[in-house]
Design a protein around this motif. Structure first.
Motif, mmCIF file in Angstrom:
data_model
loop_
_atom_site.group_PDB
_atom_site.id
_atom_site.type_symbol
_atom_site.label_atom_id
_atom_site.label_comp_id
_atom_site.label_asym_id
_atom_site.label_seq_id
_atom_site.Cartn_x
_atom_site.Cartn_y
_atom_site.Cartn_z
ATOM 1 N N GLY A 158 -13.509 6.794 -11.437
ATOM 2 C CA GLY A 158 -12.202 7.018 -10.820
ATOM 3 C C GLY A 158 -11.644 8.378 -11.209
ATOM 4 N N THR A 159 -10.428 8.642 -10.790
ATOM 5 C CA THR A 159 -9.755 9.889 -11.133
ATOM 6 C C THR A 159 -9.682 10.033 -12.642
ATOM 7 O OG1 THR A 159 -8.455 9.710 -9.112
ATOM 8 C CG2 THR A 159 -7.637 11.215 -10.810
ATOM 9 N N ALA A 160 -10.071 11.182 -13.156
ATOM 10 C CA ALA A 160 -10.120 11.454 -14.601
ATOM 11 C C ALA A 160 -10.990 10.424 -15.320
ATOM 12 C CB ALA A 160 -8.723 11.517 -15.198
ATOM 13 N N ALA A 161 -12.092 10.025 -14.684
ATOM 14 C CA ALA A 161 -13.065 9.073 -15.245
ATOM 15 C C ALA A 161 -12.446 7.705 -15.532
ATOM 16 C CB ALA A 161 -13.744 9.636 -16.480
ATOM 17 N N ALA A 162 -11.495 7.297 -14.692
ATOM 18 C CA ALA A 162 -10.854 5.993 -14.856
ATOM 19 C C ALA A 162 -11.835 4.868 -14.529
ATOM 20 C CB ALA A 162 -9.626 5.891 -13.961
ATOM 21 N N GLN A 163 -11.620 3.723 -15.176
ATOM 22 C CA GLN A 163 -12.452 2.536 -14.978
ATOM 23 C C GLN A 163 -12.204 1.942 -13.594
ATOM 24 O OE1 GLN A 163 -11.289 -1.358 -16.718
ATOM 25 N NE2 GLN A 163 -13.052 -1.022 -18.048
ATOM 26 N N GLU A 164 -13.306 1.626 -12.883
ATOM 27 C CA GLU A 164 -13.225 0.972 -11.584
ATOM 28 C C GLU A 164 -14.212 -0.185 -11.572
ATOM 29 O OE1 GLU A 164 -12.410 4.242 -8.296
ATOM 30 O OE2 GLU A 164 -14.316 4.625 -9.318
ATOM 31 N N MET A 165 -13.831 -1.303 -10.963
ATOM 32 C CA MET A 165 -14.768 -2.420 -10.884
ATOM 33 C C MET A 165 -15.829 -2.112 -9.836
ATOM 34 S SD MET A 165 -14.143 -6.456 -10.404
ATOM 35 C CE MET A 165 -15.010 -7.053 -8.980
ATOM 36 N N LEU A 166 -17.083 -2.048 -10.286
ATOM 37 C CA LEU A 166 -18.204 -1.803 -9.386
ATOM 38 C C LEU A 166 -18.654 -3.104 -8.734
ATOM 39 C CD1 LEU A 166 -20.431 -0.037 -8.170
ATOM 40 C CD2 LEU A 166 -21.695 -0.318 -10.312
ATOM 41 N N GLY A 167 -18.794 -4.163 -9.544
ATOM 42 C CA GLY A 167 -19.240 -5.425 -8.969
ATOM 43 C C GLY A 167 -19.324 -6.538 -9.984
ATOM 44 N N TYR A 168 -19.846 -7.658 -9.501
ATOM 45 C CA TYR A 168 -19.917 -8.892 -10.277
ATOM 46 C C TYR A 168 -21.357 -9.394 -10.281
ATOM 47 C CZ TYR A 168 -19.046 -13.835 -11.369
ATOM 48 O OH TYR A 168 -19.053 -15.082 -11.925
ATOM 49 N N ALA A 169 -21.880 -9.679 -11.458
ATOM 50 C CA ALA A 169 -23.239 -10.205 -11.614
ATOM 51 C C ALA A 169 -23.138 -11.656 -12.068
ATOM 52 C CB ALA A 169 -24.019 -9.382 -12.621
ATOM 53 N N GLN A 170 -23.423 -12.580 -11.163
ATOM 54 C CA GLN A 170 -23.274 -14.003 -11.471
ATOM 55 C C GLN A 170 -24.200 -14.435 -12.597
ATOM 56 O OE1 GLN A 170 -24.097 -16.596 -8.185
ATOM 57 N NE2 GLN A 170 -23.123 -18.334 -9.160
ATOM 58 N N GLY A 171 -25.423 -13.941 -12.599
ATOM 59 C CA GLY A 171 -26.399 -14.320 -13.618
ATOM 60 C C GLY A 171 -26.442 -13.381 -14.802
ATOM 61 N N GLY A 172 -25.467 -12.510 -14.931
ATOM 62 C CA GLY A 172 -25.436 -11.576 -16.042
ATOM 63 C C GLY A 172 -26.180 -10.286 -15.755
ATOM 64 N N VAL A 173 -26.252 -9.432 -16.756
ATOM 65 C CA VAL A 173 -26.837 -8.098 -16.678
ATOM 66 C C VAL A 173 -27.902 -7.993 -17.763
ATOM 67 C CG1 VAL A 173 -26.284 -5.662 -17.088
ATOM 68 C CG2 VAL A 173 -24.729 -7.067 -15.749
ATOM 69 N N ASP A 174 -28.988 -7.291 -17.474
ATOM 70 C CA ASP A 174 -30.037 -7.060 -18.476
ATOM 71 C C ASP A 174 -29.853 -5.682 -19.097
ATOM 72 O OD1 ASP A 174 -31.318 -9.490 -18.049
ATOM 73 O OD2 ASP A 174 -32.585 -8.672 -16.469
ATOM 74 N N ILE A 175 -29.820 -5.649 -20.420
ATOM 75 C CA ILE A 175 -29.707 -4.396 -21.171
ATOM 76 C C ILE A 175 -30.971 -4.250 -22.004
ATOM 77 C CG2 ILE A 175 -28.432 -3.155 -22.959
ATOM 78 C CD1 ILE A 175 -25.939 -4.790 -22.089
ATOM 79 N N ASP A 176 -31.669 -3.154 -21.809
ATOM 80 C CA ASP A 176 -32.901 -2.868 -22.544
ATOM 81 C C ASP A 176 -32.704 -1.572 -23.322
ATOM 82 O OD1 ASP A 176 -35.494 -2.585 -23.469
ATOM 83 O OD2 ASP A 176 -36.336 -2.058 -21.518
ATOM 84 N N ILE A 177 -32.548 -1.690 -24.641
ATOM 85 C CA ILE A 177 -32.383 -0.514 -25.503
ATOM 86 C C ILE A 177 -33.735 -0.171 -26.100
ATOM 87 C CG2 ILE A 177 -31.242 0.411 -27.551
ATOM 88 C CD1 ILE A 177 -28.902 -1.491 -26.906
ATOM 89 N N SER A 178 -34.184 1.046 -25.853
ATOM 90 C CA SER A 178 -35.507 1.489 -26.300
ATOM 91 C C SER A 178 -35.385 2.524 -27.404
ATOM 92 C CB SER A 178 -36.285 2.105 -25.135
ATOM 93 O OG SER A 178 -36.440 1.181 -24.097
ATOM 94 N N LYS A 179 -36.090 2.277 -28.496
ATOM 95 C CA LYS A 179 -36.184 3.265 -29.582
ATOM 96 C C LYS A 179 -37.279 4.259 -29.216
ATOM 97 C CE LYS A 179 -34.797 3.425 -33.291
ATOM 98 N NZ LYS A 179 -33.805 4.322 -33.816
ATOM 99 N N ASN A 180 -36.992 5.521 -29.318
ATOM 100 C CA ASN A 180 -37.978 6.568 -29.042
ATOM 101 C C ASN A 180 -38.628 7.008 -30.349
ATOM 102 O OD1 ASN A 180 -37.534 6.669 -26.253
ATOM 103 N ND2 ASN A 180 -35.769 7.983 -26.522
ATOM 104 N N TYR A 181 -39.815 6.528 -30.567
ATOM 105 C CA TYR A 181 -40.589 6.902 -31.754
ATOM 106 C C TYR A 181 -41.817 7.700 -31.325
ATOM 107 C CZ TYR A 181 -38.106 3.428 -34.613
ATOM 108 O OH TYR A 181 -37.160 2.705 -35.288
ATOM 109 N N LYS A 182 -42.143 8.718 -32.088
ATOM 110 C CA LYS A 182 -43.383 9.461 -31.888
ATOM 111 C C LYS A 182 -44.316 9.073 -33.024
ATOM 112 C CE LYS A 182 -45.413 14.009 -31.843
ATOM 113 N NZ LYS A 182 -46.024 14.432 -30.673
ATOM 114 N N GLU A 183 -45.519 8.709 -32.655
ATOM 115 C CA GLU A 183 -46.514 8.328 -33.662
ATOM 116 C C GLU A 183 -47.122 9.587 -34.281
ATOM 117 O OE1 GLU A 183 -49.170 5.894 -31.395
ATOM 118 O OE2 GLU A 183 -47.864 4.146 -31.550
ATOM 119 N N ILE A 184 -47.220 9.583 -35.604
ATOM 120 C CA ILE A 184 -47.833 10.698 -36.339
ATOM 121 C C ILE A 184 -49.124 10.169 -36.953
ATOM 122 C CG2 ILE A 184 -47.569 12.338 -38.232
ATOM 123 C CD1 ILE A 184 -44.524 12.142 -37.741
ATOM 124 N N PHE A 185 -50.217 10.791 -36.592
ATOM 125 C CA PHE A 185 -51.528 10.353 -37.055
ATOM 126 C C PHE A 185 -52.031 11.241 -38.178
ATOM 127 C CE2 PHE A 185 -51.039 8.833 -32.746
ATOM 128 C CZ PHE A 185 -51.446 7.520 -32.864
#
Length: 168
Positions: free
Chosen positions: A18-45
């Motif tokens: 919204g104006t000045a980054a105001a919060q706006e309702m985008l929508g409704y998820a009846q079954g919820g939302v999936d959040i996948d947080i990924s750790k970025n690791y680099k393997e050192i051999f």
């Protein structure tokens, strides 16, 4: 032995478009939302464990993917989410090579679920897709957002740069 259950239930998804980054309702998820947080690791051999098992892991922060199957959506807010950047009109491309965070083309996404503490991802883009069904049936609009811990180019340390908060 106690057994724990994770139940978040339905969720309201907000975009801060919204104006000045105001919060706006985008929508409704009846079954919820999936959040996948990924750790970025680099393997050192090393020679100690050979070429298949890492000797150490180097931490390069976290990113998140937020998948929202919205059964109800505000078309005006969806238009704002779909058309971020400097494009001339809907369906046209932004300037190729444009920096998204630096130019403020990103936005925050907020999720308020009935049985969970809210989530707010501070820097998001629509990626990799927006699947918008064109049918006579009731099918959800599936939006997938990518969130990353943005910092300006002048930043010299990323320690404590937030990916998300637990408040709207």
């Amino acid at each position: 032995m106690a057994v724990g259950f994770w139940r978040t239930g339905p969720a309201i998804v907000y975009s801060y478009t919204g104006t000045a980054a105001a919060q706006e309702m985008l929508g409704y998820a009846q079954g919820g939302v999936d959040i996948d947080i990924s750790k970025n690791y680099k393997e050192i051999f090393s020679d100690v464990f050979g070429e298949m098992t890492p000797h150490e892991l180097q931490d390069f922060g976290e990113v998140a993917t937020i998948t929202c199957p919205l059964i109800s959506i505000d078309p005006a807010v969806l238009t704002k989410v779909l058309n971020r950047g400097n494009r001339g009109a809907a369906g046209q491309l932004n300037t190729p090579g444009r920096l998204v965070g630096t130019n403020g083309d990103d936005f925050a996404i907020g999720i308020a679920a009935s049985d969970d503490t809210p989530w707010k991802f501070l820097h998001c883009v629509l990626r990799p897709n927006a699947r918008i069904p064109m049918s006579v049936g009731n099918k959800p609009v599936n939006l997938t957002f990518f969130a990353w811990p943005f910092a300006p180019a002048s930043t010299v340390s990323a320690v404590n740069t937030p990916l998300y908060t637990r408040a709207l």
